[in-house]
Every structure is written in structure tokens, then in C-alpha cells.
Design an enzyme around this catalytic site. Structure first.
Site, PDB file in Angstrom:
ATOM      1  N   TYR A 109       0.847  -1.203   0.000  1.00 25.86           N
ATOM      2  CA  TYR A 109       0.000   0.000   0.000  1.00 25.86           C
ATOM      3  C   TYR A 109       0.880   1.250   0.000  1.00 25.86           C
ATOM      4  O   TYR A 109       1.796   1.357   0.820  1.00 25.86           O
ATOM      5  CB  TYR A 109      -0.901   0.009   1.247  1.00 25.86           C
ATOM      6  CG  TYR A 109      -1.654   1.301   1.395  1.00 25.86           C
ATOM      7  CD1 TYR A 109      -2.930   1.442   0.871  1.00 25.86           C
ATOM      8  CD2 TYR A 109      -1.073   2.401   2.027  1.00 25.86           C
ATOM      9  CE1 TYR A 109      -3.602   2.644   0.960  1.00 25.86           C
ATOM     10  CE2 TYR A 109      -1.739   3.612   2.122  1.00 25.86           C
ATOM     11  CZ  TYR A 109      -3.002   3.724   1.588  1.00 25.86           C
ATOM     12  OH  TYR A 109      -3.668   4.915   1.666  1.00 25.86           O
ATOM     13  N   GLU A 198      -3.659   7.413  -4.097  1.00 31.98           N
ATOM     14  CA  GLU A 198      -3.413   6.139  -3.432  1.00 31.98           C
ATOM     15  C   GLU A 198      -3.199   5.045  -4.468  1.00 31.98           C
ATOM     16  O   GLU A 198      -3.926   4.979  -5.460  1.00 31.98           O
ATOM     17  CB  GLU A 198      -4.674   5.838  -2.603  1.00 31.98           C
ATOM     18  CG  GLU A 198      -4.591   4.668  -1.691  1.00 31.98           C
ATOM     19  CD  GLU A 198      -5.908   4.538  -0.914  1.00 31.98           C
ATOM     20  OE1 GLU A 198      -5.948   4.964   0.243  1.00 31.98           O
ATOM     21  OE2 GLU A 198      -6.878   4.002  -1.466  1.00 31.98           O
TER      22      GLU A 198
END
Ligand code: GDP
Ligand code: MN
Length: 390
Positions: A109, A198
Site C-alpha cells: 500500500y 493512493e
């Protein structure tokens, strides 16, 4: 402002971040054809909605043939997609992408947001990315590493290397790729005026390539004036129609859960109006700020928005007439009242320039409007009116 994954993929790709190929399609049959055109052994069909967690809701499907791509896409178009982020009603799927699917060795992530407490953008990263990131964040917050980014100097090479090592990407085969991606992500966050950028997951393939296979980007609306290109990225079908019509009229409107509709000028007065309604046992149905120069058209639109909300049992207008004089606002209220047709009690509290004239106009109008002298009286009256109506 939110955008779709396929739009975010285009932004990442323009910034030089590696993203596998994809095609955007709007029908099941096209998904089959797109699969053929991609010419890859494994593809992934992905619903394009403004909500995450699609994998968990059946909005991300791996496919090996054109027929499978067509069927999975058709199934996504057939009914609303429900994910942990859409609410129980789900979201209608109008577009899907068919993307080249990659073999995954690791899922990581990385995301960038503005940290209001520090007053700086920060990069957040976690070696355990993928669909369980929220659980990792809740269960083991120490596994999320953050690095503040200086808004003047941007991300420094040592910061990118520090993050890469923390993510287990410090080896010869990975370090340069990771540093490159992180640096480009930080740069695009700044250049594109993002509030969120993101990549989840950023994957490492068995062949040690690092690629972005999902992306989520939101823009900071305050920077809209310098991004005319955003207009074409907007998906009206994803927006709350009331909030949309408010924005178009220059109103700040946020829908809430209570029963008292509020029309107020100025954000500070709007906040205190919500507080005083709660203090007197009521619940605001919305935040609506008509701004300093409210005109009749804005007040009419504001009334329409409030009255279209089935939860609204009473409306409170709380205006401080400064630049905008009370008689002008009273005239706008009367005209808007007549135009819209009120079906719930209306309480008006006016204060400021020409207040006596404004109050007299409301009293003489013959309309069923309750006027209040002060904030407390206004709150008491509107809470009582909403309870009486409910
Ligand atoms: P999200 O659930 O909305 O965040 O959608 P993602 O695009 O992140 O997909 C969810 C999960 O599906 C990922 O974490 C992967 O585990 C899996 N997935 C997505 N794309 C691929 C792919 O190209 N190959 C493989 N093997 N899995 C994928
Ligand atoms: Mn994802």
C-alpha cells in the site's frame, strides 16, 4: 472531487508510473472484444464506481477468455455493486475496465494525503497492502509508516529510499523502481492538487517488476480554478443531485440526517445554528450556507433543495444582514416562498441592517412565516414546529 480508477490510471501513467494496459467499456460484449484486443492470457474485469472495496463486493474478477470477460462484465452491469464502502443500496455500474492482469508476488500500500495536524502532505505506506489494508490499519497501526513531505522541496531522495527499505524494497532489483514510483507519486500529488492519491495495491510480480494495479485519486476542490480539465473528469451520475444543484448555484450544501432544514448566511453562523438546534433537542437536516451576497435565485434554489428532502419537517432561515440587507433578504424569502410553495413550517430570524423593514415585510406578506427575535427563540420555535409536524 473524486474520479474513477481508469482516470487515475491515466494520471499515473502520464506521470511515468508503470500501470498494466486496460480498456474502458460500457457493455458486456465490448468486454469480450476488449479482452481479445488486449491479447493477454489473464485479464481482470473491474467495475468503475466511486467507491473502494470492489474486490470484496464482486466488482473485480479475473478472467481467462473473452466469453468469461463478457459474462463477468454483464453480471456487473446487471445489478448495483454493493461493497463495504457503498452502503446497502450499492452503486450502479455504467463502465468497467478490462485490464491486463499480472501475477502477484507481493501487494503493497502507498498513499498520499494532507495531514491537517502537521499541516503537510504525508506519504503513508504499508508492506501489507491489498484488500485488508483497513484491517491492518485498525489492528496494527504501527505497520503503517508515514513520511511528511515538505511542500516547497518535495520528496527528497533519502525519504524515498527510507520508505523503499521499510517496505522491503531495498534490494538491487527493487530499490530503483520503488524510489522512482514514490517520487513520481509525490510529484503528481502536488502538481495535480490532489487531496488523496493512493496506489493499493502496488504489486511486485514474480519477475520483480513493480506496478500499480489499482489507483484512487481525489482532487482538492479549492484548486478547481486552475484545473479546467477537471470538468471533463467529473461523473455526474456519481454526485448527490441536491449537492450538485447547490454547487451550481454557489451554495455550500451538505446533507445530514435530522429533520430541521437550515438556510443560513456565512459558515460560522451556519455552524452555530446547527449547534443551537441541537442544544434545544432538534437535529439539523443539512448545512446550507448561501454566502454573503444571497440573492433571490439562490434563496429559491436553497428552498427547493430543502423542501425536496423528505426528512425535513420544518425550516429555519437564520440571516445576518450585513452587506446583504434584511429587506432584500426578506423580499427574496417572500418571492421564493411563493414560487416554491411551502408545505412545512418556516421560522425566520433576521438581524442586522434594515432589520425592522425586513421584519415588517415578512409580517405584511400574509404568509405563514414565524419570525423570531433571537437565536434561542428561533431554535425553540423551529424545534417545536418540527416535533409538531412529525
Ligand atoms: P478494490 O478492491 O476496489 O481496491 O480493487 P483492486 O483493484 O485493488 O482489486 C482488489 C484485489 O483483487 C487486489 O488486491 C488483488 O488481490 C486482486 N487483483 C486485482 N487486480 C489483479 C491482477 O491483475 N492480478 C491478480 N492476480 N489479482 C488482482
Ligand atoms: Mn484497491
Amino acid at each position: 472531487m473524486k474520479i474513477h480508477e481508469y482516470q487515475a490510471r491515466e494520471i499515473l501513467r502520464s506521470a511515468g508510473i508503470p500501470v498494466p494496459n486496460w480498456e474502458l467499456v460500457g457493455q458486456g460484449d465490448d468486454a469480450g472484444a476488449a479482452f481479445e484486443r488486449l491479447g493477454v492470457p489473464l485479464a481482470v474485469v473491474k467495475a468503475q464506481v466511486h467507491a473502494g472495496g470492489r474486490g470484496k463486493g464482486g466488482g473485480v474478477k479475473l478472467v481467462k477468455t473473452a466469453a468469461e470477460a463478457r459474462d463477468k462484465a454483464a453480471a456487473m452491469f446487471a445489478k448495483p455493486l454493493v461493497t463495504p464502502q457503498t452502503g446497502p443500496a450499492g452503486k450502479e455500474v455504467i463502465k468497467v475496465i478490462v485490464a491486463h492482469a499480472v501475477d502477484i508476488h507481493r501487494e503493497i500500500y502507498v498513499g498520499m494525503v494532507v495531514d491537517r495536524a502537521r499541516g503537510l502532505p504525508v506519504i503513508m505506506a504499508c508492506a501489507e497492502g491489498g484488500v485488508e489494508i483497513e484491517e491492518v490499519a485498525a489492528r496494527s497501526p504501527e505497520k503503517i509508516i508515514t513520511e511528511p513531505i515538505d511542500p516547497c522541496y518535495g520528496m527528497q531522495p533519502f525519504q524515498a529510499r527510507k520508505l523503499a527499505f521499510a517496505l522491503g524494497l531495498g534490494s538491487d532489483g527493487h530499490l530503483q523502481q520503488a524510489v522512482d514510483i514514490l517520487t513520481k507519486l509525490a510529484r503528481l500529488f502536488d502538481k495535480q492538487d490532489c487531496s488523496l492519491a493512493e496506489i493499493n495495491p502496488l504489486v511486485v510480480t514474480p519477475g520483480d517488476k513493480i506496478l500499480a494495479i489499482d489507483a484512487k485519486i481525489s482532487f482538492d476542490d479549492n484548486a478547481e480554478f486552475r484545473h479546467p480539465e477537471w470538468e471533463s473528469l467529473r461523473d455526474l451520475s456519481e454526485e448527490n443531485p441536491a449537492e450538485r444543484s447547490a454547487t451550481d448555484t454557489g451554495l455550500s450544501y451538505v446533507s445530514l440526517d435530522g429533520s430541521i432544514g437550515c438556510l443560513v448566511n456565512g459558515a460560522g453562523l451556519a455552524m452555530s445554528t446547527m449547534d443551537i438546534i441541537k442544544l434545544h433537542g432538534g437535529e439539523p437536516a443539512n448545512f446550507l450556507d448561501v454566502g454573503g451576497g444571497a440573492n433571490q435565485q439562490q434563496v429559491t434554489t436553497a428552498f427547493r433543495i430543502l423542501l425536496a428532502d423528505k426528512k425535513v419537517q420544518a425550516v429555519l432561515v437564520n440571516i445576518f444582514g450585513g452587506i446583504m440587507k434584511c429587506d432584500t433578504i426578506a423580499g427574496a424569502i417572500i418571492a421564493a416562498y411563493n414560487e416554491v410553495g411551502f408545505h412545512v413550517p418556516l421560522v425566520v430570524r433576521l438581524e442586522g441592517t434594515n432589520v425592522d423593514l425586513g421584519r415588517k415585510m415578512l409580517a405584511d406578506s400574509g404568509l405563514k412565516i414565524t419570525t423570531a427575535g433571537g437565536l434561542t427563540e428561533a431554535a425553540e420555535r423551529v424545534v417545536a414546529a418540527a416535533k409538531g409536524a412529525a
